[in-house]
Design an enzyme around this catalytic site. Structure first.
Site, PDB file in Angstrom:
ATOM      1  N   ILE A  23       0.828  -1.209   0.000  1.00  0.00           N
ATOM      2  CA  ILE A  23       0.000   0.000   0.000  1.00  0.00           C
ATOM      3  C   ILE A  23       0.867   1.267   0.000  1.00  0.00           C
ATOM      4  CG2 ILE A  23      -1.647   1.307   1.409  1.00  0.00           C
ATOM      5  CD1 ILE A  23      -2.790  -1.443   2.352  1.00  0.00           C
ATOM      6  N   LYS A 163      -4.850  -0.973  15.879  1.00  0.00           N
ATOM      7  CA  LYS A 163      -5.451  -0.126  14.844  1.00  0.00           C
ATOM      8  C   LYS A 163      -6.587   0.731  15.417  1.00  0.00           C
ATOM      9  CE  LYS A 163      -2.844  -1.505  11.420  1.00  0.00           C
ATOM     10  NZ  LYS A 163      -1.871  -0.587  10.796  1.00  0.00           N
ATOM     11  N   THR A 194      -1.690  -7.491  -0.948  1.00  0.00           N
ATOM     12  CA  THR A 194      -0.277  -7.173  -0.734  1.00  0.00           C
ATOM     13  C   THR A 194       0.387  -8.415  -0.129  1.00  0.00           C
ATOM     14  OG1 THR A 194      -0.643  -6.482   1.544  1.00  0.00           O
ATOM     15  CG2 THR A 194      -0.878  -4.772  -0.142  1.00  0.00           C
ATOM     16  N   TYR A 204      -9.028 -14.442   8.049  1.00  0.00           N
ATOM     17  CA  TYR A 204     -10.297 -13.715   8.043  1.00  0.00           C
ATOM     18  C   TYR A 204     -11.434 -14.556   7.472  1.00  0.00           C
ATOM     19  CZ  TYR A 204      -7.643  -9.393   8.910  1.00  0.00           C
ATOM     20  OH  TYR A 204      -6.850  -8.428   9.457  1.00  0.00           O
TER      21      TYR A 204
HETATM   22  P1  NAP Z   1       3.205  -5.034   3.622  1.00  0.00           P
HETATM   23  O1  NAP Z   1       2.951  -5.505   2.234  1.00  0.00           O
HETATM   24  O2  NAP Z   1       3.613  -6.019   4.661  1.00  0.00           O
HETATM   25  O3  NAP Z   1       4.273  -3.821   3.598  1.00  0.00           O
HETATM   26  C1  NAP Z   1       4.650  -3.255   4.826  1.00  0.00           C
HETATM   27  C2  NAP Z   1       5.517  -2.042   4.616  1.00  0.00           C
HETATM   28  O4  NAP Z   1       5.819  -1.513   5.928  1.00  0.00           O
HETATM   29  C3  NAP Z   1       6.839  -2.388   3.957  1.00  0.00           C
HETATM   30  O5  NAP Z   1       7.230  -1.297   3.142  1.00  0.00           O
HETATM   31  C4  NAP Z   1       7.790  -2.549   5.165  1.00  0.00           C
HETATM   32  O6  NAP Z   1       9.147  -2.266   4.861  1.00  0.00           O
HETATM   33  C5  NAP Z   1       7.231  -1.481   6.096  1.00  0.00           C
HETATM   34  N1  NAP Z   1       7.579  -1.721   7.492  1.00  0.00           N
HETATM   35  C6  NAP Z   1       7.295  -2.820   8.246  1.00  0.00           C
HETATM   36  N2  NAP Z   1       7.828  -2.677   9.480  1.00  0.00           N
HETATM   37  C7  NAP Z   1       8.453  -1.457   9.479  1.00  0.00           C
HETATM   38  C8  NAP Z   1       9.209  -0.758  10.432  1.00  0.00           C
HETATM   39  N3  NAP Z   1       9.438  -1.249  11.658  1.00  0.00           N
HETATM   40  N4  NAP Z   1       9.723   0.452  10.107  1.00  0.00           N
HETATM   41  C9  NAP Z   1       9.523   0.971   8.866  1.00  0.00           C
HETATM   42  N5  NAP Z   1       8.817   0.338   7.917  1.00  0.00           N
HETATM   43  C10 NAP Z   1       8.302  -0.868   8.218  1.00  0.00           C
HETATM   44  O7  NAP Z   1       1.915  -4.327   4.211  1.00  0.00           O
HETATM   45  P2  NAP Z   1       0.641  -3.657   3.485  1.00  0.00           P
HETATM   46  O8  NAP Z   1      -0.362  -4.710   3.284  1.00  0.00           O
HETATM   47  O9  NAP Z   1       1.079  -2.796   2.348  1.00  0.00           O
HETATM   48  O10 NAP Z   1       0.111  -2.758   4.694  1.00  0.00           O
HETATM   49  C11 NAP Z   1       0.468  -1.404   4.862  1.00  0.00           C
HETATM   50  C12 NAP Z   1      -0.321  -0.868   6.048  1.00  0.00           C
HETATM   51  O11 NAP Z   1      -1.729  -1.029   5.808  1.00  0.00           O
HETATM   52  C13 NAP Z   1      -0.042  -1.600   7.369  1.00  0.00           C
HETATM   53  O12 NAP Z   1      -0.007  -0.667   8.424  1.00  0.00           O
HETATM   54  C14 NAP Z   1      -1.223  -2.527   7.517  1.00  0.00           C
HETATM   55  O13 NAP Z   1      -1.483  -2.863   8.872  1.00  0.00           O
HETATM   56  C15 NAP Z   1      -2.323  -1.707   6.901  1.00  0.00           C
HETATM   57  N6  NAP Z   1      -3.453  -2.510   6.403  1.00  0.00           N
HETATM   58  C16 NAP Z   1      -3.261  -3.445   5.416  1.00  0.00           C
HETATM   59  C17 NAP Z   1      -4.349  -4.198   4.966  1.00  0.00           C
HETATM   60  C18 NAP Z   1      -4.200  -5.234   3.886  1.00  0.00           C
HETATM   61  O14 NAP Z   1      -5.173  -5.973   3.632  1.00  0.00           O
HETATM   62  N7  NAP Z   1      -3.073  -5.351   3.209  1.00  0.00           N
HETATM   63  C19 NAP Z   1      -5.615  -3.975   5.524  1.00  0.00           C
HETATM   64  C20 NAP Z   1      -5.762  -3.033   6.528  1.00  0.00           C
HETATM   65  C21 NAP Z   1      -4.678  -2.304   6.957  1.00  0.00           C
HETATM   66  P3  NAP Z   1      10.160  -3.413   4.308  1.00  0.00           P
HETATM   67  O15 NAP Z   1       9.728  -3.692   2.892  1.00  0.00           O
HETATM   68  O16 NAP Z   1      11.515  -2.812   4.395  1.00  0.00           O
HETATM   69  O17 NAP Z   1       9.953  -4.609   5.188  1.00  0.00           O
END
Ligand code: NAP
Length: 264
Positions: A23, A163, A194, A204
């Site tokens: 995202i 959250k 993602t 879920y």
């Molecule tokens: P993702 O694919 O796991 O990507 C996570 C991103 O966060 C990566 O760029 C990662 O960096 C970075 N990250 C993780 N730990 C970190 C840290 N300690 N310091 C700095 N950066 C860090 O996750 P996503 O699905 O895109 O989710 C992004 C956000 O949306 C999250 O907060 C998640 O909880 C929220 N969200 C996601 C969903 C969903 O369905 N995907 C739904 C609701 C909410 P690296 O690449 O270097 O590891």
């Protein structure tokens, strides 16, 4: 007039935490498409962050790549200081970094609880603190939530509460940031395709142990009137919309970006 000058975010700088993948990467590139210079942040995926920065530069904007772990206060402070030094200003901050957690209640250690909260809650508060220090008047701060905050799922108390905390945080920060005429809102995605979702979507969906990954994606998607799971670009579009000057009267809100999914 150059094409760049006609773009709605030309001259602005957007910092997106966790923008190496998923995202966050989509949000950084969407804001770059609107003309913003971007700060790409990551914690471990160096080459993925470089790839996102390359794509942003291909859109005609400047892109800085800064490694920082948002669970560490000193690294967050350095992230903002370097961003300001390299790109000159900060107008939009998307606090997107987050980690997922599912686990049986009795197996959750204090260490696990603290790790999730260090990234998902304390990290976002510290990002907000630094944002207040650096952001230009009239800017935008977005925190990342999740529709999970308002659902109830077995084994999900740590993540869901992390959250949910962000919703209360943003309501208060909306007041703290009013002195700079900066809006503060929570972006709360539903299931988005993602790496995180690939690993966790099964939790879920009841009966997912008998389903293939594609069937799980289809099942999550079937919860939406649009009959598909969210894509990172869906969330990025919402952030772009709220970054426009017209969105200056929307603050303290949680914006559910979940394609209408009520509950699986
Ligand atoms: P993702 O694919 O796991 O990507 C996570 C991103 O966060 C990566 O760029 C990662 O960096 C970075 N990250 C993780 N730990 C970190 C840290 N300690 N310091 C700095 N950066 C860090 O996750 P996503 O699905 O895109 O989710 C992004 C956000 O949306 C999250 O907060 C998640 O909880 C929220 N969200 C996601 C969903 C969903 O369905 N995907 C739904 C609701 C909410 P690296 O690449 O270097 O590891």
């Amino acid at each position: 007039m150059s094409n760049q000058a006609t773009k709605i975010l030309a001259g602005k700088v957007a910092l997106v935490t966790g923008s190496s993948r998923g995202i966050g990467a989509a949000i950084a590139l969407r804001l770059a498409q609107d003309g913003a210079d971007v700060v790409i942040n990551y914690v471990s995926s160096t080459s993925a962050a470089e790839e996102v920065a390359k794509k942003a530069r291909g859109l005609g904007v400047r892109a800085a790549i800064i490694k920082a772990d948002v669970s560490k206060a000193d690294e967050i402070a350095a992230l903002f200081a370097k961003a300001k030094e390299e790109l000159g200003r900060i107008d939009i901050v998307m606090s997107n970094s987050g980690i997922e957690h599912f686990g049986d209640l009795e197996d959750v250690s204090q260490e696990t609880f603290d790790r999730v909260y260090a990234v998902n809650v304390r990290g976002q508060f510290l990002v907000a603190q630094q944002t207040h220090k650096y952001i230009e008047e009239g800017g935008r701060l977005f925190l990342i939530g999740s529709v999970s905050a308002n659902w109830g799922l077995k084994g999900h108390a740590v993540y869901a509460s992390s959250k949910a905390a962000i919703q209360g945080m943003a309501k208060c920060l909306a007041w703290d940031f009013a002195d700079k005429k900066v809006t503060v809102n929570v972006i709360a995605p539903g299931g988005v395709q993602t790496d995180m979702a690939a690993e966790n979507a099964k939790h879920y969906v009841p009966g997912s142990d008998k389903m293939t990954p594609d069937e799980i994606v289809a099942k999550v998607g079937a919860g939406s009137p649009f009959n598909r799971m969210g894509l990172p670009s869906d969330i990025a579009g919402t952030v772009a919309l709220l970054s426009s000057p017209e969105a200056g009267w929307i603050t303290g809100q949680t914006i559910n970006c979940n394609g209408g999914v009520f509950m699986l």
